[in-house]
Design a protein around this motif. Structure first.
Motif, PDB file in Angstrom:
ATOM      1  N   GLY A 137       0.669  -1.001   0.128  1.00 62.59           N
ATOM      2  CA  GLY A 137       0.251  -0.022   0.145  1.00 62.59           C
ATOM      3  C   GLY A 137       0.808   1.365   0.326  1.00 62.59           C
ATOM      4  O   GLY A 137       1.802   1.206  -0.110  1.00 62.59           O
ATOM      5  N   HIS A 161      -4.290   7.623   0.511  1.00 64.42           N
ATOM      6  CA  HIS A 161      -5.892   8.255  -0.515  1.00 64.42           C
ATOM      7  C   HIS A 161      -6.403   9.352  -0.729  1.00 64.42           C
ATOM      8  O   HIS A 161      -7.678   9.670  -0.383  1.00 64.42           O
ATOM      9  CB  HIS A 161      -7.030   7.219   0.569  1.00 64.42           C
ATOM     10  CG  HIS A 161      -6.312   5.782   1.223  1.00 64.42           C
ATOM     11  ND1 HIS A 161      -7.179   4.963  -0.224  1.00 64.42           N
ATOM     12  CD2 HIS A 161      -5.600   5.243   1.729  1.00 64.42           C
ATOM     13  CE1 HIS A 161      -6.358   3.966   0.126  1.00 64.42           C
ATOM     14  NE2 HIS A 161      -5.381   3.483   1.590  1.00 64.42           N
ATOM     15  N   CYS A 171      -9.981   2.303  -6.184  1.00 65.03           N
ATOM     16  CA  CYS A 171      -8.808   1.716  -5.089  1.00 65.03           C
ATOM     17  C   CYS A 171     -10.521   0.626  -4.134  1.00 65.03           C
ATOM     18  O   CYS A 171     -11.650   1.371  -3.829  1.00 65.03           O
ATOM     19  CB  CYS A 171      -8.771   3.347  -3.925  1.00 65.03           C
ATOM     20  SG  CYS A 171      -7.713   2.853  -2.700  1.00 65.03           S
ATOM     21  N   CYS A 173     -10.767   1.916  -1.043  1.00 60.42           N
ATOM     22  CA  CYS A 173     -11.689   2.152   0.048  1.00 60.42           C
ATOM     23  C   CYS A 173     -12.656   2.762  -0.734  1.00 60.42           C
ATOM     24  O   CYS A 173     -13.267   3.648   0.307  1.00 60.42           O
ATOM     25  CB  CYS A 173     -10.498   3.237   0.549  1.00 60.42           C
ATOM     26  SG  CYS A 173      -9.978   4.650  -0.720  1.00 60.42           S
ATOM     27  N   ARG A 176     -11.908   6.766  -6.193  1.00 56.16           N
ATOM     28  CA  ARG A 176     -11.230   6.888  -7.647  1.00 56.16           C
ATOM     29  C   ARG A 176      -9.590   7.767  -7.426  1.00 56.16           C
ATOM     30  O   ARG A 176     -10.054   8.875  -6.933  1.00 56.16           O
ATOM     31  CB  ARG A 176     -12.448   7.611  -8.892  1.00 56.16           C
ATOM     32  CG  ARG A 176     -13.238   6.354  -8.841  1.00 56.16           C
ATOM     33  CD  ARG A 176     -14.080   6.864 -10.372  1.00 56.16           C
ATOM     34  NE  ARG A 176     -14.650   6.262 -10.812  1.00 56.16           N
ATOM     35  CZ  ARG A 176     -15.161   5.173 -11.656  1.00 56.16           C
ATOM     36  NH1 ARG A 176     -13.553   5.297 -11.789  1.00 56.16           N
ATOM     37  NH2 ARG A 176     -16.061   3.960 -11.673  1.00 56.16           N
ATOM     38  N   CYS A 178      -6.495   7.442  -5.794  1.00 54.98           N
ATOM     39  CA  CYS A 178      -6.255   7.757  -4.535  1.00 54.98           C
ATOM     40  C   CYS A 178      -4.507   7.088  -5.253  1.00 54.98           C
ATOM     41  O   CYS A 178      -3.776   6.713  -6.342  1.00 54.98           O
ATOM     42  CB  CYS A 178      -6.524   6.637  -3.638  1.00 54.98           C
ATOM     43  SG  CYS A 178      -8.211   6.875  -3.171  1.00 54.98           S
ATOM     44  N   GLU A 180      -2.132   5.626  -3.885  1.00 57.96           N
ATOM     45  CA  GLU A 180      -2.083   3.786  -3.450  1.00 57.96           C
ATOM     46  C   GLU A 180      -2.910   3.521  -5.254  1.00 57.96           C
ATOM     47  O   GLU A 180      -1.995   2.471  -5.021  1.00 57.96           O
ATOM     48  CB  GLU A 180      -3.228   3.664  -2.604  1.00 57.96           C
ATOM     49  CG  GLU A 180      -2.665   2.374  -2.104  1.00 57.96           C
ATOM     50  CD  GLU A 180      -3.584   1.944  -0.999  1.00 57.96           C
ATOM     51  OE1 GLU A 180      -3.798   0.956  -0.891  1.00 57.96           O
ATOM     52  OE2 GLU A 180      -2.875   1.720   0.091  1.00 57.96           O
ATOM     53  N   ARG A 181      -4.064   3.564  -5.243  1.00 57.81           N
ATOM     54  CA  ARG A 181      -4.720   3.011  -7.056  1.00 57.81           C
ATOM     55  C   ARG A 181      -3.212   3.545  -7.468  1.00 57.81           C
ATOM     56  O   ARG A 181      -3.929   2.310  -8.951  1.00 57.81           O
ATOM     57  CB  ARG A 181      -5.953   3.297  -6.876  1.00 57.81           C
ATOM     58  CG  ARG A 181      -6.321   3.083  -8.116  1.00 57.81           C
ATOM     59  CD  ARG A 181      -6.782   1.533  -7.490  1.00 57.81           C
ATOM     60  NE  ARG A 181      -7.402   0.891  -8.578  1.00 57.81           N
ATOM     61  CZ  ARG A 181      -6.206   0.379  -9.983  1.00 57.81           C
ATOM     62  NH1 ARG A 181      -5.571   0.445  -9.966  1.00 57.81           N
ATOM     63  NH2 ARG A 181      -7.199  -0.114 -10.689  1.00 57.81           N
ATOM     64  N   SER A 184       0.699   2.292  -6.179  1.00 59.05           N
ATOM     65  CA  SER A 184       1.622   0.599  -4.700  1.00 59.05           C
ATOM     66  C   SER A 184       1.547  -0.054  -5.749  1.00 59.05           C
ATOM     67  O   SER A 184       1.730  -0.656  -7.176  1.00 59.05           O
ATOM     68  CB  SER A 184       0.328   0.116  -3.964  1.00 59.05           C
ATOM     69  OG  SER A 184      -0.850   0.062  -4.864  1.00 59.05           O
ATOM     70  N   TYR A 187      -0.788  -2.277  -6.952  1.00 65.10           N
ATOM     71  CA  TYR A 187      -2.048  -1.560  -8.557  1.00 65.10           C
ATOM     72  C   TYR A 187      -0.961  -1.745  -9.738  1.00 65.10           C
ATOM     73  O   TYR A 187      -1.876  -1.761 -10.781  1.00 65.10           O
ATOM     74  CB  TYR A 187      -2.447  -0.466  -7.360  1.00 65.10           C
ATOM     75  CG  TYR A 187      -3.831  -1.487  -7.225  1.00 65.10           C
ATOM     76  CD1 TYR A 187      -4.819  -1.562  -7.404  1.00 65.10           C
ATOM     77  CD2 TYR A 187      -3.767  -0.388  -5.760  1.00 65.10           C
ATOM     78  CE1 TYR A 187      -6.127  -1.867  -7.053  1.00 65.10           C
ATOM     79  CE2 TYR A 187      -5.745  -0.694  -4.942  1.00 65.10           C
ATOM     80  CZ  TYR A 187      -6.342  -1.109  -5.258  1.00 65.10           C
ATOM     81  OH  TYR A 187      -7.285  -1.734  -4.609  1.00 65.10           O
ATOM     82  N   ASN A 191      -2.541  -2.636 -13.413  1.00 65.69           N
ATOM     83  CA  ASN A 191      -2.206  -1.863 -14.043  1.00 65.69           C
ATOM     84  C   ASN A 191      -1.888  -2.284 -15.036  1.00 65.69           C
ATOM     85  O   ASN A 191      -2.519  -1.878 -16.856  1.00 65.69           O
ATOM     86  CB  ASN A 191      -2.145  -0.240 -13.817  1.00 65.69           C
ATOM     87  CG  ASN A 191      -2.927   0.469 -12.580  1.00 65.69           C
ATOM     88  OD1 ASN A 191      -3.966  -0.541 -12.178  1.00 65.69           O
ATOM     89  ND2 ASN A 191      -2.291   1.155 -11.702  1.00 65.69           N
TER      90      ASN A 191
END
Length: 322
Positions: A137, A161, A171, A173, A176, A178, A180-181, A184, A187, A191
């Motif tokens: 994360g 976040h 994400c 959480c 949309r 973030c 982290e999304r 990290s 992710y 992607n």
């Protein structure tokens, strides 16, 4: 000599070490991977055996604990683990104090790593810094006026976040785009997989992603953030696109935090930070473009690596020695 016991309850790894006050060498260090089906009980049992091994029948003068999840640092209550079930509202400080008859200080892993880097690493000599870890994360920890700052409910530092792309992907959480999304490791891997599948479907003869596919033997399920970084370093265009987006998201987040709080240093640790020079150049460039020109700050690599939470736990222990 004062003996400090340092514990790290990570998402996938448990570690325990002992050190004497004033020393920068572990007296004893042990770690073990948390099993795939772990729960709080099994983690505590594993940690208990690690503690027994590193203490070697000595009694600790204080215990510092880094925990991978939200913690109420004032009471020592673990709210939950992001990775392991059964940790909801566990009074870990109280349990350890009763079992080992020593004062205990506990906080979440990003805050503790920030303390470690401030006391022993890239933050030495600085009054204000923001530590960011980019791995499974994206988390953060503050040092303000030389002391950790957790916020009103212990939730300060959640840079992962901050939304940088409101139209971006969803994400865990629920929001949309973030940091982290996009930045990290898991992710980044997701992607890359999605881009590869799209590329193969739309342009079967395209060479974008060839190096990435070669590195994983065409098994897209084994792509990791680290493999994306390696492919990008070897010139893979698709991997570079994913890595650029990650560095861009992180840079925007850092620039916004710089405007808001104006720390002297941003110290970056975690697996993704091994991503190479172009990643670092993009993070720094975007961060400074996002921040106001009058806001001065540095973005530097963490020095303690994976041991930042454990050395932070040492610092916590030193601060509560009776």
């Amino acid at each position: 000599m004062t003996l400090i016991l340092a514990l790290d309850f990570g998402g996938t790894k448990l570690a325990a070490a002992t050190v004497e006050a004033g020393s920068r060498e572990w007296l004893c260090y042990e770690n073990r991977l948390s099993p795939a089906n772990a729960d709080a009980l099994s983690d505590v049992e594993i940690m208990r055996s690690l503690i027994e091994s590193v203490l070697d029948r000595r009694k600790p003068d204080a215990i510092g604990v880094s925990f991978g999840g939200p913690v109420d640092a004032a009471t020592g209550l673990v709210r939950l683990s992001h990775h392991v079930p059964g940790w909801e509202n566990i009074p870990l400080k109280q349990l350890l104090e009763e079992e080992y008859n020593a004062p205990v200080s506990i906080d979440n892993d990003a805050n503790v790593a920030a303390v470690g880097e401030h006391r022993f690493g890239a933050g030495r000599g600085y009054d204000s810094l923001f530590y960011i870890t980019i791995s499974t994360g994206v988390g953060g920890g503050w040092i303000l006026n030389g002391k950790p700052w957790q916020g009103a409910g212990g939730m300060a530092g959640e840079i992962g976040h901050i939304v940088v792309d409101p139209a971006g992907p969803v994400c865990l959480c629920g929001k949309r785009g973030c940091v982290e999304r996009l930045a990290s490791g898991p992710y980044m891997a997701q992607n890359a997989r999605e881009l590869l599948e799209k590329e193969t479907h739309n342009s079967p003869t395209s060479t974008r992603g060839e190096i990435l596919k070669y590195l994983v033997g065409n098994d897209l399920n084994v792509i990791t953030g680290q493999i994306v970084s390696v492919a990008a370093a070897h010139g893979d265009e698709l991997a570079r696109e994913v890595l650029y987006k990650a560095a861009w998201a992180l840079g925007v987040g850092i620039g916004n935090v710089a405007n808001l709080m104006n720390p002297q240093r941003f110290v970056l640790g975690g697996g993704v930070t091994k991503a190479g020079d172009s990643f670092w150049a993009t993070v720094r460039k975007v961060a400074h473009e996002t921040a106001l020109p009058e806001v001065n700050f540095e973005v530097v690599r963490a020095l303690l690596g994976d041991e930042a939470p454990l050395w932070g736990a040492v610092a916590l222990g030193l601060d509560v020695v009776r």
